[in-house]
Design an enzyme around this catalytic site. Structure first.
Site, PDB file in Angstrom:
ATOM      1  N   LYS A 107       0.835  -1.203   0.000  1.00 16.97           N
ATOM      2  CA  LYS A 107       0.000   0.000   0.000  1.00 16.97           C
ATOM      3  C   LYS A 107       0.874   1.260   0.000  1.00 16.97           C
ATOM      4  CE  LYS A 107      -3.157  -2.889  -0.275  1.00 16.97           C
ATOM      5  NZ  LYS A 107      -4.260  -3.346   0.516  1.00 16.97           N
TER       6      LYS A 107
HETATM    7  C1  PLP Z   1      -5.216  -4.435   0.798  1.00 15.03           C
HETATM    8  C2  PLP Z   1      -6.669  -4.280   0.783  1.00 15.03           C
HETATM    9  C3  PLP Z   1      -7.469  -4.725   1.853  1.00 15.03           C
HETATM   10  C4  PLP Z   1      -6.917  -5.493   3.010  1.00 15.03           C
HETATM   11  O1  PLP Z   1      -5.852  -4.864   3.640  1.00 15.03           O
HETATM   12  P1  PLP Z   1      -4.926  -5.696   4.651  1.00 15.03           P
HETATM   13  O2  PLP Z   1      -4.218  -4.653   5.431  1.00 15.03           O
HETATM   14  O3  PLP Z   1      -3.998  -6.511   3.797  1.00 15.03           O
HETATM   15  O4  PLP Z   1      -5.802  -6.542   5.472  1.00 15.03           O
HETATM   16  C5  PLP Z   1      -8.821  -4.495   1.788  1.00 15.03           C
HETATM   17  N1  PLP Z   1      -9.379  -3.869   0.741  1.00 15.03           N
HETATM   18  C6  PLP Z   1      -8.654  -3.430  -0.297  1.00 15.03           C
HETATM   19  C7  PLP Z   1      -9.334  -2.704  -1.412  1.00 15.03           C
HETATM   20  C8  PLP Z   1      -7.279  -3.643  -0.320  1.00 15.03           C
HETATM   21  O5  PLP Z   1      -6.557  -3.211  -1.366  1.00 15.03           O
END
Ligand code: PLP
Length: 375
Positions: free
Chosen positions: A183
């Site tokens: 992210k």
């Molecule tokens: C990455 C992501 C998640 C989950 O995030 P985590 O921190 O890995 O649990 C949920 N929704 C979207 C759209 C994502 O890109």
């Protein structure tokens, strides 16, 4: 030949590494002062709204739903195109995800279709800012007000993005961020819920730590069988170091995305994503392959790019076509745009540490592979 270019890679600076070493030497590794500091910094970033961290955005989203009292018998509207966590968290609360299609280019939830999907059981809507392109929050909130729904924003990809000049997270109802290494900023693993009434914030604290509170130095109480999803100080320390760099990261992503558009200004051989406006954080640069006119499959395209030293991601398969959701009665043909994106999408490299010449390297390789692959 130059080194392999992955589709994403986190950037951790030496200052952060030194600060993590300090935390490791401090004797306090689990939730402590760094978590409090990270939550305060995130709150400041979000205009002073309450922030509670969790070990992932998956936990953040699930706890946000639970804090709103959503569970068995309830329905939550979710786009059929997102990471599967968006729907899984709804199922885990006992509620039912009601899928809605998305736009082919913005990949944002179709708000008219969302309105048509509202039933007397609908309790919430979960817009997803896919690739960091903000959904039309004014329309979403107008709809939520009209039908008395909660808005749980899946802002996992939206750190650094803004909607009409307002930072994602700084307004609205409950907003959930992810700090996974892929992210825009990372805490290794981690997530946060922004917003909520004081009762809901209290519920978030209980859900992340056994449903338990300390009443006195020698006394605690457990109100329900809560889980365990508290962030560590090591993770929070990484997150603090990343938050310091967020502005620079986002500027760099925007410049790299602009370069892709520039290189494919005329007759791009594939379908480019919506450009959005200045608030887009360019979490991902995801294009659609012209598969129907290609002699090779998407898997073969990915292999051909890997052979040229370039990593390609796939974000995401349509959620309703996974067997977990087919088992709930979903099938092919329900959400044509989500299904087409699921088949044709590929994510090209885009991350702050990419060099100025990398987009051209990617575009040259894509053009060559596609020229070879067209029928
Ligand atoms: C990455 C992501 C998640 C989950 O995030 P985590 O921190 O890995 O649990 C949920 N929704 C979207 C759209 C994502 O890109």
């Amino acid at each position: 030949m130059s080194s392999f270019l992955p589709f994403t890679r986190p950037s951790i600076d030496e200052q952060t590494i030194a600060e993590v070493a300090e935390v490791l030497r401090s004797g306090w590794l689990a939730s402590g002062p760094k978590v409090a500091q990270f939550e305060a910094a995130l709150s400041q970033y979000c205009g002073g709204r309450p922030v509670r961290t969790q070990t992932s955005a998956t936990a953040s989203l699930e706890h946000a739903l639970l804090a709103c009292g959503i569970g068995a018998g309830d329905e939550v509207i979710v786009p059929a195109m997102s990471f599967v966590a968006s729907a899984n968290v709804v199922v885990r609360t006992g509620a039912r995800p009601v899928f809605v299609d998305v736009d082919l280019d913005t990949r944002s939830i179709d708000i008219d279709a969302a309105e048509a999907a509202i039933s007397p059981r609908t309790r919430a809507i979960m817009p997803v800012h896919l690739s960091g392109l903000p959904v039309d929050l004014d329309r979403i909130h107008a709809l939520a007000t009209r039908y008395r729904l909660r808005v749980i924003e899946d802002a996992a990809q939206a750190m650094g993005a803004s909607y009409r000049g307002r930072r994602i997270g700084s307004s609205g109802d409950l907003v959930c961020f992810s700090f996974h290494p892929n992210k825009n900023i990372t805490s290794i693993e981690g997530g946060a819920v922004v917003g909520g009434s004081s009762e809901e914030v209290r519920a978030l604290e209980l859900h992340r730590f056994h449903g338990q509170v300390r009443l006195a130095p020698d006394q605690c109480e457990t109100y329900f069988a809560g889980g365990k999803a508290n962030l560590t100080d090591v993770a929070a320390c990484v997150g603090l170091g990343q938050l310091r760099q967020l502005e620079g990261f986002t500027a760099r992503r925007r410049a790299l995305a602009a370069r892709y558009f520039e290189l494919w200004a005329d007759a791009p051989p594939l379908r480019l994503p919506a450009r959005g406006d200045a608030g887009h954080n360019w979490h991902m640069f995801a294009v659609l392959l012209p598969l129907e006119r290609m002699r090779i499959s998407r898997a073969e395209f990915i292999a051909a790019m890997a052979a040229r030293g370039i990593g390609i991601g796939v974000h995401y398969p349509a959620i309703h076509l996974f067997s977990a959701y087919r088992a709930l009665g979903h099938h092919d043909g329900e959400f044509p745009n989500a299904e087409r994106i699921g088949r044709e999408t590929v994510t090209l490299p885009l991350f702050p540490a990419m060099s100025d010449s990398d987009p051209e390297r990617v575009v040259t390789a894509v053009n060559a592979v596609l020229r070879e692959a067209m029928r």
